[in-house]
Design an enzyme around this catalytic site. Structure first.
Site, PDB file in Angstrom:
ATOM      1  N   PHE A   1     -19.255   8.335  -0.573  1.00 22.42           N
ATOM      2  CA  PHE A   1     -19.900   8.583  -1.877  1.00 22.42           C
ATOM      3  C   PHE A   1     -18.880   8.404  -2.997  1.00 22.42           C
ATOM      4  O   PHE A   1     -19.092   8.805  -4.135  1.00 22.42           O
ATOM      5  CB  PHE A   1     -20.529   9.985  -1.925  1.00 22.42           C
ATOM      6  N   GLY A   2     -17.770   7.768  -2.656  1.00 19.26           N
ATOM      7  CA  GLY A   2     -16.673   7.587  -3.613  1.00 19.26           C
ATOM      8  C   GLY A   2     -16.839   6.333  -4.448  1.00 19.26           C
ATOM      9  O   GLY A   2     -17.949   5.822  -4.633  1.00 19.26           O
TER      10      GLY A   2
ATOM     11  N   LYS B   1       0.858  -1.195   0.000  1.00 14.37           N
ATOM     12  CA  LYS B   1       0.000   0.000   0.000  1.00 14.37           C
ATOM     13  C   LYS B   1       0.880   1.226   0.000  1.00 14.37           C
ATOM     14  O   LYS B   1       1.987   1.209   0.549  1.00 14.37           O
ATOM     15  CB  LYS B   1      -0.878   0.015   1.254  1.00 14.37           C
TER      16      LYS B   1
ATOM     17  N   TRP C   1     -20.227   4.119  -4.897  1.00 12.48           N
ATOM     18  CA  TRP C   1     -20.846   4.268  -6.224  1.00 12.48           C
ATOM     19  C   TRP C   1     -21.135   2.905  -6.867  1.00 12.48           C
ATOM     20  O   TRP C   1     -22.264   2.609  -7.275  1.00 12.48           O
ATOM     21  CB  TRP C   1     -19.927   5.121  -7.113  1.00 12.48           C
TER      22      TRP C   1
ATOM     23  N   ASP D   1      -6.806   4.320  -4.721  1.00 13.79           N
ATOM     24  CA  ASP D   1      -7.508   4.125  -3.446  1.00 13.79           C
ATOM     25  C   ASP D   1      -8.194   5.465  -3.145  1.00 13.79           C
ATOM     26  O   ASP D   1      -8.431   6.241  -4.089  1.00 13.79           O
ATOM     27  CB  ASP D   1      -6.512   3.712  -2.342  1.00 13.79           C
TER      28      ASP D   1
HETATM   29  O1  2IT Z   1      -8.046  -1.523  -0.905  1.00 17.73           O
HETATM   30  C1  2IT Z   1      -7.921  -2.048  -2.024  1.00 17.73           C
HETATM   31  O2  2IT Z   1      -8.094  -3.267  -2.194  1.00 17.73           O
HETATM   32  C2  2IT Z   1      -7.554  -1.188  -3.158  1.00 17.73           C
HETATM   33  N1  2IT Z   1      -7.362  -0.003  -2.957  1.00 17.73           N
HETATM   34  C3  2IT Z   1      -7.355  -1.772  -4.526  1.00 17.73           C
HETATM   35  C4  2IT Z   1      -5.965  -2.215  -4.704  1.00 17.73           C
HETATM   36  C5  2IT Z   1      -5.572  -2.619  -6.100  1.00 17.73           C
HETATM   37  O3  2IT Z   1      -4.395  -2.934  -6.267  1.00 17.73           O
HETATM   38  O4  2IT Z   1      -6.395  -2.628  -7.005  1.00 17.73           O
END
Ligand code: 2IT
Length: 476
Positions: free
Chosen positions: A268-269, A156, A273, A196
């Site tokens: 609401f992201g 991440k 959605w 994200d």
């Molecule tokens: O929290 C998640 O699973 C994401 N932000 C997607 C991560 C991704 O590599 O598509």
């Protein structure tokens, strides 16, 4: 209904024995001594990393039953290794705003675990980003990715940027500056970031453009790209659709369907959605959305052009949902969360720890029967305990929201093969993956005598796959 008319029974009105839920009540398991020792050592080493410790404790509680039966995990020191990110990259992100002022932010990439594949996980641009929050997200991502069954490690990244409120040009300069540091650490076989919170197709475009310029390569080093130049069909929808498909599996296993159910959604992201879109299609009625400014209550249901309007709000750069209330003439409840609204299903889709103990008590008191996490760890420890012991069905994010990263996995496969798969193929794979995750969760819970406990099932299912791969690959 006005702000004061939202029906919430006072906490004291909660029956002493909550109504029987379809899941049965789930005691939070006790920590195995080995897990307790590793957690104590970790807490002493990073006592300030509250969110990371919260995520670790939840996984350790669930896998304690496995540790009892499989002493080799202790001999192999799997827990000590699994809580340590393989690598953490921290860097300065400097950019000039439209007023020619220099701005300084902090960027990170936590390359958590590569036992199952290249590090894979999103990029978050949000004021709340710290190394702590990215460690919790990378840790969770590792098990989530394992549940998909795809060859994906966990990672991440992000920066402490209040992304909303920046001009288009500023956002582009920020993305370019962020990538100017990050590019040397990522690649299709190394680490594949995606979006994200605060990072969508537009930001991925700017990040990719800079990556390509610096490396002189057009490859699959990022996912969430626009479908016209290397992205996957249905990637924007995938997380929310996956949540809806998972919920459908849960309901199906209990002889129910979404048809006619009332759903309270937060956020609401992107996740809210996609989930609202698919759940409405399935006959559910989404009656709330929320932002940092409060929540909107739309008893008629968020459907049709109202769902499209969520995208407009997102692109407006204003981190607020009041505009929805103004436009569609529904009630806006400033500074409040939607968990006071009576619903069959609650779907927290905003951010970590957005649903706390009083919220959980309100949901139970109002007869909510299902809580499905669309966001990552939106439920506090206290709320989780109340919900699990209260007898409703609780599905953790690492199972329910895995559809997003799963389609990122398919985007990687398409990039490698130089192919673009049609939406129908992606949708069928997404449904199959969510069904398989549901089976993994229910199977693992049953094996350990905790039928219907999705927290236990998801954590064990993900953990065992990662742990076994780590053992196979030796002491690295
Ligand atoms: O929290 C998640 O699973 C994401 N932000 C997607 C991560 C991704 O590599 O598509």
């Amino acid at each position: 209904m006005s702000a004061t008319e939202v029906r919430i029974r006072p906490r004291t009105a909660r029956p002493s024995t909550p109504p029987p839920g379809p899941a049965g009540r789930h005691r939070v398991p006790r920590l195995h001594p080995y897990a307790a020792r590793v957690l104590t050592e970790l807490s002493a080493r990073v006592p300030w990393e509250a969110e990371f410790l919260q995520a670790v404790e939840e996984v350790f509680e669930s896998v304690s039953v496995v540790l009892e039966q499989s002493p080799h995990y202790e001999t192999e020191r799997v827990l000590e290794r699994i809580v340590e990110p393989e690598r953490v990259i921290a860097f300065r992100v400097v950019w000039t705003d439209d007023a020619h002022r220099i701005n300084v932010h902090r960027g990170y990439r936590v390359q958590f675990n590569s036992a199952l594949g290249p590090y894979k996980g999103g990029t978050r641009f949000h004021a709340s980003v710290t190394l702590d929050s990215l460690k919790f997200l990378g840790f969770e991502q590792t098990f989530k990715n394992a549940l998909t069954g795809l060859p994906l490690g966990g990672g991440k990244g992000g920066a402490d940027l209040p992304a909303r409120g920046l001009s288009e040009d500023e956002l582009m300069r920020f993305c370019q500056s962020y990538m100017t540091e990050l590019y040397r650490h990522i690649g299709p076989d190394t680490d594949v970031p995606a979006g994200d919170v605060g990072v969508g197709t537009r930001e991925i475009g700017h990040l990719f453009g800079q990556y390509k310029r610096l490396t002189r390569t057009f490859n699959g080093s990022l996912t969430g790209k626009a479908a016209e130049w290397g992205g996957s069909r249905l990637r924007p929808e995938a997380t929310g659709y996956g949540v809806a498909y998972f919920l459908q599996e849960v309901l199906r296993s209990r002889g129910e369907s979404l048809d006619g159910l009332t759903v309270a959604v937060s956020g609401f992201g992107n996740v809210a959605w996609g989930a609202a879109k698919k759940m409405t299609e399935m006959g559910g009625r989404v009656v709330t959305l929320s932002g940092p400014d409060g929540f909107v209550h739309d008893p008629a249901g968020v459907s049709g052009e109202k769902i499209d309007y969520m995208l407009t709000m997102r692109h407006s750069g204003r981190d607020a949902v009041k505009d929805y209330a103004d436009r569609f003439g529904v009630d806006f409840h400033p500074g409040r969360r939607p968990w006071v609204v009576p619903c069959d299903v609650a779907l927290p889709c905003a951010i970590q720890n957005e649903l706390d103990t009083p919220d959980a008590e309100a949901l139970l008191a109002n007869g909510c029967r299902y809580v499905v996490e669309g966001a990552n760890m939106p439920t506090t420890r206290g709320a989780l305990r109340v919900l699990r012991e209260g007898g409703l069905v609780f599905v953790p994010g690492k199972a329910a929201n895995a559809g997003g990263v799963a389609i990122s996995g398919l985007e990687m496969a398409q990039n490698r093969a130089c192919e673009t798969w049609p939406a129908e193929r992606i949708d069928a794979s997404l449904q199959a993956i969510m069904t398989s995750i549901h089976e993994i969760c229910t199977g693992a819970a049953e094996r350990y005598g905790r039928s219907g406990d999705y927290v236990l099932g998801a954590n064990i299912g993900g953990f065992v796959r990662v742990a076994e791969a780590m053992i196979d690959q030796g002491a690295v």
